[in-house]
Design a protein around this motif. Structure first.
Motif, PDB file in Angstrom:
ATOM      1  N   ASP A 172      35.074  42.583  39.038  1.00 27.47           N
ATOM      2  CA  ASP A 172      35.268  44.324  39.096  1.00 27.47           C
ATOM      3  C   ASP A 172      35.665  44.520  37.760  1.00 27.47           C
ATOM      4  OD1 ASP A 172      36.295  46.735  39.485  1.00 27.47           O
ATOM      5  OD2 ASP A 172      37.892  46.306  40.796  1.00 27.47           O
ATOM      6  N   PRO A 173      34.833  45.430  37.263  1.00 24.89           N
ATOM      7  CA  PRO A 173      35.068  46.066  35.961  1.00 24.89           C
ATOM      8  C   PRO A 173      36.430  46.236  35.527  1.00 24.89           C
ATOM      9  CG  PRO A 173      33.025  46.934  36.460  1.00 24.89           C
ATOM     10  CD  PRO A 173      33.735  46.362  37.862  1.00 24.89           C
ATOM     11  N   ALA A 174      37.203  47.046  36.464  1.00 24.79           N
ATOM     12  CA  ALA A 174      38.624  47.395  36.284  1.00 24.79           C
ATOM     13  C   ALA A 174      39.463  46.085  36.148  1.00 24.79           C
ATOM     14  CB  ALA A 174      38.852  48.087  37.764  1.00 24.79           C
ATOM     15  N   ARG A 175      39.024  44.941  36.283  1.00 28.90           N
ATOM     16  CA  ARG A 175      39.732  43.619  36.474  1.00 28.90           C
ATOM     17  C   ARG A 175      39.225  42.733  35.254  1.00 28.90           C
ATOM     18  NH1 ARG A 175      41.932  41.270  41.945  1.00 28.90           N
ATOM     19  NH2 ARG A 175      43.074  43.258  42.934  1.00 28.90           N
ATOM     20  N   CYS A 176      38.483  43.547  34.209  1.00 26.49           N
ATOM     21  CA  CYS A 176      37.788  42.781  33.167  1.00 26.49           C
ATOM     22  C   CYS A 176      38.660  43.202  31.863  1.00 26.49           C
ATOM     23  CB  CYS A 176      36.542  43.143  32.793  1.00 26.49           C
ATOM     24  SG  CYS A 176      35.214  42.488  34.307  1.00 26.49           S
ATOM     25  N   ALA A 177      38.849  42.315  31.151  1.00 31.32           N
ATOM     26  CA  ALA A 177      39.373  42.720  29.752  1.00 31.32           C
ATOM     27  C   ALA A 177      38.315  42.747  28.503  1.00 31.32           C
ATOM     28  CB  ALA A 177      40.474  41.824  29.359  1.00 31.32           C
ATOM     29  N   VAL A 178      38.159  43.830  28.042  1.00 29.66           N
ATOM     30  CA  VAL A 178      37.173  43.785  26.827  1.00 29.66           C
ATOM     31  C   VAL A 178      37.680  43.752  25.740  1.00 29.66           C
ATOM     32  CG1 VAL A 178      35.397  45.271  25.849  1.00 29.66           C
ATOM     33  CG2 VAL A 178      35.407  45.151  28.239  1.00 29.66           C
ATOM     34  N   HIS A 195      39.637  47.382  30.930  1.00 30.23           N
ATOM     35  CA  HIS A 195      40.837  47.833  29.909  1.00 30.23           C
ATOM     36  C   HIS A 195      40.195  46.880  28.670  1.00 30.23           C
ATOM     37  CE1 HIS A 195      45.124  48.088  29.100  1.00 30.23           C
ATOM     38  NE2 HIS A 195      44.669  47.352  27.911  1.00 30.23           N
ATOM     39  N   VAL A 196      40.777  47.723  27.463  1.00 29.11           N
ATOM     40  CA  VAL A 196      39.969  47.540  26.120  1.00 29.11           C
ATOM     41  C   VAL A 196      41.010  46.954  25.290  1.00 29.11           C
ATOM     42  CG1 VAL A 196      38.472  47.946  24.369  1.00 29.11           C
ATOM     43  CG2 VAL A 196      38.247  49.078  26.562  1.00 29.11           C
ATOM     44  N   VAL A 197      40.970  45.854  24.661  1.00 28.39           N
ATOM     45  CA  VAL A 197      41.936  45.556  23.493  1.00 28.39           C
ATOM     46  C   VAL A 197      41.021  45.841  22.137  1.00 28.39           C
ATOM     47  CG1 VAL A 197      42.756  43.557  22.469  1.00 28.39           C
ATOM     48  CG2 VAL A 197      42.928  43.859  24.849  1.00 28.39           C
TER      49      VAL A 197
END
Length: 233
Positions: A172-178, A195-197
Motif C-alpha cells: 500500500d503506497p500509504a505504508r511505504c517510506a520513500v 511518507h517521504v524522508v
C-alpha cells in the motif's frame, strides 16, 4: 521493463505499519547529482554555450527529457533532444566508471533493509542503462524491484514510478517510506501517497505533513522508518 523478484515478507516487529521502502538513486544513495551538472556544463561548452548556475536548480532531480529540453531551449543550442540525451548519458557513464561515491549511510541502510528482508525498490528518473551500471556498485541483491525513468510513460514529478514500485512489491503506497533528495522526487512520492524522508542535496526542502527532513542517511535506519509510517497510521 522493470526487473522484479518475488517480494520477501517484512520482519520489522509486531505492529509495524511499514510495508516497503522505496529509494531514489542519484543524490540519495550515490553522490552523483554533481556529476550530471558537470556533464551538462561540459557538453554545452563543447557546443559553444555557458550554462548559468541558477539553471542547476531547474534541472536537478527531473527526467532527462525535461532537463535536456530546458537546456536546449535556454541556450538555443543547435542539437536535438535525442542527440543531447546520448551525449549526457555517455558523459555520465564515463564518470561513474571512474568513481561512484556512495552517500554517507547508504551502504549501512541497504544492508540493514536486506538483513531484515524489507521489500525495497530503487526508483529513479535515470535511464535503465544508467541504473544497471550503478547497481553493480550498490548491489542488485538489495532491491526486489527497480524502476527506470525511461520505462514509465510519466516519470517524476508524476506519481507513476512510485505507484508502480509499490504495486510491484504488493504494498500500500500509504505504508511505504520513500527516501528522496530533490523537490521533483518529493512531489512524485507525495502524489503517490507515500511518507517521504528527504535528504536535500542541491536545494533546501522544508518538512511538512508526511514529509520528514534529515541531514544525512546516517540518521535513517529501519526503526526510524517504521516509527514514521506507524505514527502516520
Amino acid at each position: 521493463m522493470t526487473t522484479t523478484i518475488p517480494a520477501l515478507a517484512i520482519r520489522t516487529g509486531e505492529g509495524s505499519a511499514l510495508e516497503a521502502v522505496l529509494l531514489d538513486m542519484d543524490g540519495t544513495l550515490v553522490d552523483t547529482e554533481g556529476f550530471w551538472w558537470d556533464v551538462e556544463v561540459e557538453v554545452f561548452a563543447a557546443l559553444g554555450h555557458t550554462l548559468q548556475d541558477s539553471w542547476r536548480q531547474v534541472v536537478v532531480g527531473g527526467p532527462m527529457t525535461r532537463s535536456a529540453g530546458f537546456l536546449i531551449e535556454a541556450t538555443g543550442a543547435d542539437i536535438t533532444l535525442a542527440e543531447l540525451t546520448v551525449l549526457l548519458n555517455k558523459g555520465f557513464e564515463e564518470r561513474i566508471d571512474h568513481a561512484l561515491p556512495l552517500m554517507p549511510g547508504a551502504r549501512r541502510l541497504l544492508a540493514e533493509l536486506t538483513a531484515h528482508e524489507v521489500p525495497t525498490a530503487l526508483v529513479s528518473a535515470s535511464h535503465r542503462r544508467i541504473i544497471d551500471r550503478v547497481l553493480t556498485t550498490l548491489g542488485p541483491r538489495h532491491f526486489a524491484l527497480t524502476v527506470a525513468g525511461d520505462e514509465v510513460p510519466r516519470t517524476k514529478p508524476h506519481p507513476d514510478p512510485y505507484l508502480l514500485a509499490a504495486a510491484g512489491l504488493g504494498a500500500d503506497p500509504a505504508r511505504c517510506a520513500v527516501i528522496e533528495d530533490t523537490a521533483t522526487g518529493v512531489a512524485a512520492a507525495e502524489a503517490a501517497g507515500c511518507h517521504v524522508v528527504v535528504v536535500p542535496s542541491v536545494t533546501p526542502i522544508a518538512p511538512s505533513v508526511r514529509r520528514t527532513v534529515v541531514s544525512s542517511l546516517e540518521e535513517v535506519d529501519l526503526a526510524f522508518l517504521c516509527g514514521l509510517v506507524t505514527q502516520m497510521r
